[in-house]
Structure formats: C-alpha cells, structure tokens
Design a protein around this motif. Structure first.
Motif, mmCIF file in Angstrom:
data_model
loop_
_atom_site.group_PDB
_atom_site.id
_atom_site.type_symbol
_atom_site.label_atom_id
_atom_site.label_comp_id
_atom_site.label_asym_id
_atom_site.label_seq_id
_atom_site.Cartn_x
_atom_site.Cartn_y
_atom_site.Cartn_z
ATOM 1 N N ARG A 136 -28.026 4.458 5.980
ATOM 2 C CA ARG A 136 -27.056 3.217 5.831
ATOM 3 C C ARG A 136 -26.447 3.144 4.109
ATOM 4 O O ARG A 136 -27.295 3.029 3.487
ATOM 5 C CB ARG A 136 -27.514 1.924 6.223
ATOM 6 N N ALA A 137 -25.154 2.668 3.938
ATOM 7 C CA ALA A 137 -24.696 2.617 2.609
ATOM 8 C C ALA A 137 -25.391 1.330 2.197
ATOM 9 O O ALA A 137 -25.418 0.376 2.780
ATOM 10 C CB ALA A 137 -23.244 2.295 2.666
ATOM 11 N N GLU A 193 -21.182 -7.549 9.838
ATOM 12 C CA GLU A 193 -20.367 -6.712 10.748
ATOM 13 C C GLU A 193 -20.177 -5.428 10.452
ATOM 14 O O GLU A 193 -19.544 -4.618 11.131
ATOM 15 C CB GLU A 193 -18.925 -7.432 10.794
ATOM 16 N N LEU A 194 -20.730 -4.930 9.155
ATOM 17 C CA LEU A 194 -20.689 -3.667 8.988
ATOM 18 C C LEU A 194 -21.918 -2.975 8.737
ATOM 19 O O LEU A 194 -22.948 -3.715 8.753
ATOM 20 C CB LEU A 194 -20.092 -3.171 7.330
ATOM 21 N N GLN A 231 -30.871 3.504 -6.319
ATOM 22 C CA GLN A 231 -31.553 2.448 -5.498
ATOM 23 C C GLN A 231 -30.212 1.803 -4.652
ATOM 24 O O GLN A 231 -30.429 0.847 -3.867
ATOM 25 C CB GLN A 231 -32.184 1.322 -6.248
ATOM 26 N N ALA A 232 -29.062 2.026 -5.245
ATOM 27 C CA ALA A 232 -27.790 1.808 -4.326
ATOM 28 C C ALA A 232 -26.837 2.976 -4.515
ATOM 29 O O ALA A 232 -26.941 3.800 -5.352
ATOM 30 C CB ALA A 232 -27.315 0.444 -5.091
ATOM 31 N N ASP A 233 -25.911 2.732 -3.484
ATOM 32 C CA ASP A 233 -24.799 3.708 -3.358
ATOM 33 C C ASP A 233 -23.629 3.459 -3.899
ATOM 34 O O ASP A 233 -22.686 4.177 -4.414
ATOM 35 C CB ASP A 233 -24.553 4.272 -2.003
ATOM 36 N N ALA A 246 -16.117 0.144 -0.083
ATOM 37 C CA ALA A 246 -17.209 0.975 -0.760
ATOM 38 C C ALA A 246 -18.134 1.634 0.417
ATOM 39 O O ALA A 246 -18.152 2.813 0.223
ATOM 40 C CB ALA A 246 -17.971 0.104 -1.177
ATOM 41 N N LYS A 247 -18.143 1.167 1.390
ATOM 42 C CA LYS A 247 -18.956 1.722 2.710
ATOM 43 C C LYS A 247 -18.213 3.250 3.043
ATOM 44 O O LYS A 247 -18.914 4.127 3.180
ATOM 45 C CB LYS A 247 -19.000 0.727 3.560
#
Lengths: 349, 349
Positions: free
Chosen positions: A5-6, A32-33, A97-99, A317-318
């Motif tokens: 998951r993003a 929602e995403l 740790q984040a995309d 971003a996703k």
C-alpha cells in the motif's frame, strides 16, 4: 520490507487551514483510498483536529516541531528548524518509511527540502512542478510543466521536463501514445523567444520524446496535447490565471444568470447543474502540483487547500507511487538522450 | 487641413474573411461612429463586397495591389509588394491623409510596415501590442502589453510599455489614477525571473510611472490593475489562453446545462442570459491590439475577425485618435525618465 500500500507522509502543519483541513482530507483519503497515512506535525494539535469518531488506531502520527512560515527564506528556515514538519516528512521518504510527501505549506521550502533530503534523479538538472488540468475533451487531461520551480530555464531543462512529462503521461495517466508540445506563440519552428526556438530544436532532435510541435495559449486546454512544457515563469502565470478564470466565470454566471423572471426560475432549476460546472472548473479539483525530478514523490498543494484538495493531492501521490513513476523516469534514461549534446550542456551546480 | 473626424484607413484585403467581413464592419462603423472610412485594397473586390443599398458616395476606396500572405516573411513581402494594402494604408497615415490604420492581415507585416513607414515615437525602443480586456469589476478594463511584438525583452522596454500604458489608460480609457502592475509570479520585489526582478526595480524608481507592484496570473482580471506590463512571449500566451477559455467555458455550459428535465427547461428559460454571457466572455468584443510606440495609430485585429471585431477595432482606433494618445505619450517624455540610466541602456538599433 516495503508495504504494497502506498504510504503517504502528510505535512499536517502546512497551509492556511492546517492542521484541521489537512487532517480532514487525510482521514477521508484513509477511508476511501487504499493508502497508509502518516500525519507529520505537532501531536497535540493533530489530536485536537481529529473528530471524536476518528479511528485513531489506524493513523500514525509522526512528531515534528514547528513549520516553515510563509515569510521565511526556505533554506534558512529548513536549517534553523531541522525538526520542522516538512523536514521530518521528507526524511520519512529518505528512510523508506514513506513513499510520498504531500504538503500545502511553503512551496519553496517543500521544494528545497526535497532537493536537500532526497536529491535529484540522475540525468535531471532541475526538478519541475507539474500540474494536470482537464481539457475540452471529456476525460482527457493535459500535464503542464514547469509551473513555478524554475523561472529562468535553459533549453535542456525543458527537454528533461518533456521527458519526465511523457513518462508520467504514459504510465500514470495511462496515455498509450502521449503527445508532447512546447508552449509557444506560433505554430512554426522559427516562432518564439530565444528559449523556445532553441528548445524546439532539441525536442525535434530527441528520438525518445514524442514531440508534436508548438502549443499556443489557445491550444493548452484543447486536448490536442498530453504534455506541454514551458519555463516556470510562463507556466506559473498561466496556471494562476487559469485558476482565477474559474472563479471569474462562476461570478459572471452568478451575476448574469438570475436576470428577469425567466432567469430566476431557470437558475433555480439549474442549481444541481451549476454545482457540477463549478466542480469541473474549480481548481481545488486538481489537488496540487507534482514535483518531478527529485528522488521521491512530492505533491505540493495550494496554501489555501481545504480537505477536498488535500484528498485529491493524496490520490495524486498514490497514483504516482502505484505506477512507479520514479523508476519509469529513471529507466527512460534522460541522462544520455541521443543527439542532445548541445552548447548549453555545461555541467553546472 | 486636418479633419476633426477621425479618418480611419482600413486594410480591406487583410484577414481570413477579407474583404467581405472587413467591408461590412467598416460600413457599420461609418453608420454608427463619427468617423471617416478609407477602404484600402482592390477596388473591384471591395465594390463586389458592398451590399446593394450601401451609400458608396460616403466611402472612399483607395486602390492597392495585393496583400502580404500569412506565409510570407514580413520584410521581404513588404519590399516585394510596395503597393500591398498594408503599405498603402500606412502611407496614408504618413502623408496625413488618415489618422489611423486598422488591419486584420498578417500582424508581423502590419507591425513591420508601421515601423518602416511611420517610425517609432521618440524615446521608445520597441513598440508593443496592447489589448484591453474586461475585468471582474463591471465597467473596469485592464490594458495588457506587450502581447506579442517583442518576445525577448530588456527591462527598459517594459518600463517604456508601462509609461505608454499609463498614458493610454488615463487619456483614452479615462482612468483618473491608473495603477500599473508588473506581471510576475509572486507579490514580493525579489520574486520572478531575471527580467521581472530588474524591471521591478526600474518601475519602482521611475517617478512618472504609477507602479503599484507585481500582478500574478490570478490578478490579471481582478480589476486591481489598470495596466499590466510583461514581455511579448508571456503576454501572447496569456492572451491566447484567455481568448480560448471563453470558448471552453461556453462549451462546458452547453455540455453541462441541459442535463435532466429540469436542466433542459432551465436552459430554455436562460437562452437570453446565455447570449449575454457569451458577449461578455467572447474575444471578438475587444476588437484587437493597439500597436503602441509607433508614430501613428495602428490597430492589429485577429486574422479571424468578422464584421463585429472590425467594428470594435475601428472604435478603438477612433478613441485613440480623438484622445490624442500619441501626443500624450510624447508629452510624457519617456526619453528621459529620471533615475533610469541602467546597465542595459545600450543604444542599439
């Protein structure tokens, strides 16, 4: 191990309506995403912005101290406040740790933090801010870049923008055969200022870029082009003008529609349609600018962003994460495009 | 002896719809405005375009041979065809047989012909094309220059544009206290590209120019500014974008309004209002660009101009003549503005 998951780091303290609206948009995106949300900022203020029914367990709050204020000079501010929310958010991406990062704070600071903490993609001299706007052809969008990162450009910067834009158009927006245009004041190759004429030649000669020619102001929203490149000065003027025109039109509609008895009745009947028109013209819908060319995905949202804009920015971003836009750009190898060794390929910086 | 009525020389052969639409617009101006019309072009073709009931005696036809075609290089074309309609029209002004020229033909050729036959006003390095657009404030217009004559500018050119624009705004548009802005990407003096930053300084330092600061894209149509200066590249992109947006909005209205039974009924009731909206957004209303800085009044209309545009262009010309805009610009003495001896004041040309 990387999640599938993003994971989006949100600068919860950035923007005119932070943290309340930022947090609200992030919560909606969380619902929602298919994304993981990391809210970066002052934990107390973030907690206070959460609605009572929020599923706090599903959220991760990453503590940060302070934010870069709008009047602050970006580099000075970033150095003076290493724990500022935008610095911490960029570090999350750097440390995998984040995309992606979404920020509605000081856009110059977000850009500088991305450059300092993430660096540039190889082969890219200058990152650009790209926006995706709707066109006259329903369902067809156009990506415009640069809209403000680089006010004085050299032809090879625009060539790199064209490359990044066409990759984005193809892999994120799903355009099988993207058409790239150069913003200019006439159709012919000889038209334009010095930058445009020299860029035209570079784009023409680059076999990797699907360049179809000059795009005039009137062509920007026509749907003929999937990607339009320009320097950040012209692009920024154009974008802000386009955003304002939405409001101008809505105001003219408000002023002109209700005249006479028929007009008043007509307006009442049209209310739901007018709402849809507003949606189609309103700038909040495009979510923000994508900073292309840094080694990480960063969405720069409007300072005035409210929850719907933040939600759209997170979706942007996703999509960039899910479609592996950075790897695609890197794979297209802008570093050594054929036939582009030009007089302005000085290695500066 | 000079007539007191403005005498407007019309390039009857210039434009996509010449001579029919040009002649039709000129005839209407002859009826409705207090002007004398000189139709310049092929007498036979002009005669053939006149409606049977036209008062031919009230018209003067000045014979010319040929026109500069859109694909022709302006200077070559003008030299090869000394009797082309645009050359003959400019000569009428030069010989004081006319006060202004209106042309919807090759705009580069019109500009070159004006420079060659009329010359520049003293103190003006580069003529600019100016347009007057409506703003959000009803009844308040904004003049934007340059919209295409000079694609690469130096700061002092923009300073001269500011001077000409403020004179025009004051004496032709009747703005008692015109406010001049510099098109830029932020409010602060330090914002912008190299040209904008250096121009900001010049405008700030010039006591004759009522400069109030930078105008961002979103401010262009706000009504805050009476005159906005920019280089001809940005200005042209912006103008063509603005013109196209009118059509985009009208198309969105057409697509979105008639949805559902209520929508259809509402649209029918609103028909007259929609017509008024079209009028307010449509670019044909502004008539054309004014070439400021040459020693004569020249209106450069759209190549696609039809009779209403030509009529508006003639009105624009008449207003410039009646308000003695050239004398006013000359009297404002841009040749020696105080405090502007800058490093870029090289005497070229």
């Amino acid at each position: 191990m990387k999640s599938t998951r993003a994971r989006i780091a949100i600068d919860a303290m950035g923007g005119d309506h932070a943290p309340a609206e930022v947090v609200a948009g992030a919560l909606r995106a969380r619902e929602e995403l298919d994304v993981d949300i990391l809210l970066v900022g002052d934990p107390q203020q973030i907690q206070a912005s959460l609605p009572p029914q929020a599923n706090v367990a599903a959220l991760r709050i990453v503590p940060a101290e302070g934010t870069i204020e709008m009047h602050e000079e970006p580099l000075t501010g970033l150095k003076r406040k290493p724990q500022a929310s935008i610095n911490v958010a960029m570090n999350l991406v750097r440390q995998q740790q984040a995309d992606a990062v979404v920020s509605a704070g000081h856009s110059g600071a977000a850009m500088a933090a991305a450059l300092l903490r993430l660096g540039r993609l190889s082969g890219i001299d200058r990152p650009a801010i790209a926006v995706v706007l709707p066109t006259l052809i329903a369902g067809k969008a156009v990506m415009i870049l640069d809209v403000g990162a680089n006010v004085d450009c050299r032809p090879k910067f625009l060539e790199q923008f064209a490359l990044m834009g066409s990759v984005y158009s193809q892999y994120v927006l799903g355009v099988a055969d993207p058409k790239v245009g150069l913003l200019n004041i006439g159709e012919e190759a000889c038209k334009g200022n010095d930058l445009a004429i020299r860029t035209h030649q570079l784009l023409q000669d680059n076999p990797v870029i699907p360049f179809i020619g000059n795009a005039e102001g009137r062509d920007v929203l026509s749907g003929q082009f999937d990607v339009i490149v320009c320097d950040g000065f012209v692009g920024n003027v154009l974008l802000k003008f386009a955003e304002a025109v939405g409001s101008v039109v809505l105001q003219i509609l408000r002023e002109e529609l209700p005249q006479g008895l028929h007009g008043k009745l007509g307006t009442t009947l049209l209310k739901p349609n007018l709402r849809r028109i507003k949606q189609r013209i309103d700038h909040a819908e495009h979510g923000g600018g994508l900073l292309l060319g840094v080694a990480g995905i960063c969405i720069i949202s409007h300072g005035s962003s409210q929850a719907p804009s933040i939600f759209n920015a997170i979706r942007l971003a996703k999509e960039a994460v899910d479609n592996r836009v950075l790897e695609r750009i890197q794979a297209s190898d802008p570093h050594t495009p054929q036939g582009t060794v030009s007089s302005d390929a000085r290695g500066e910086e």
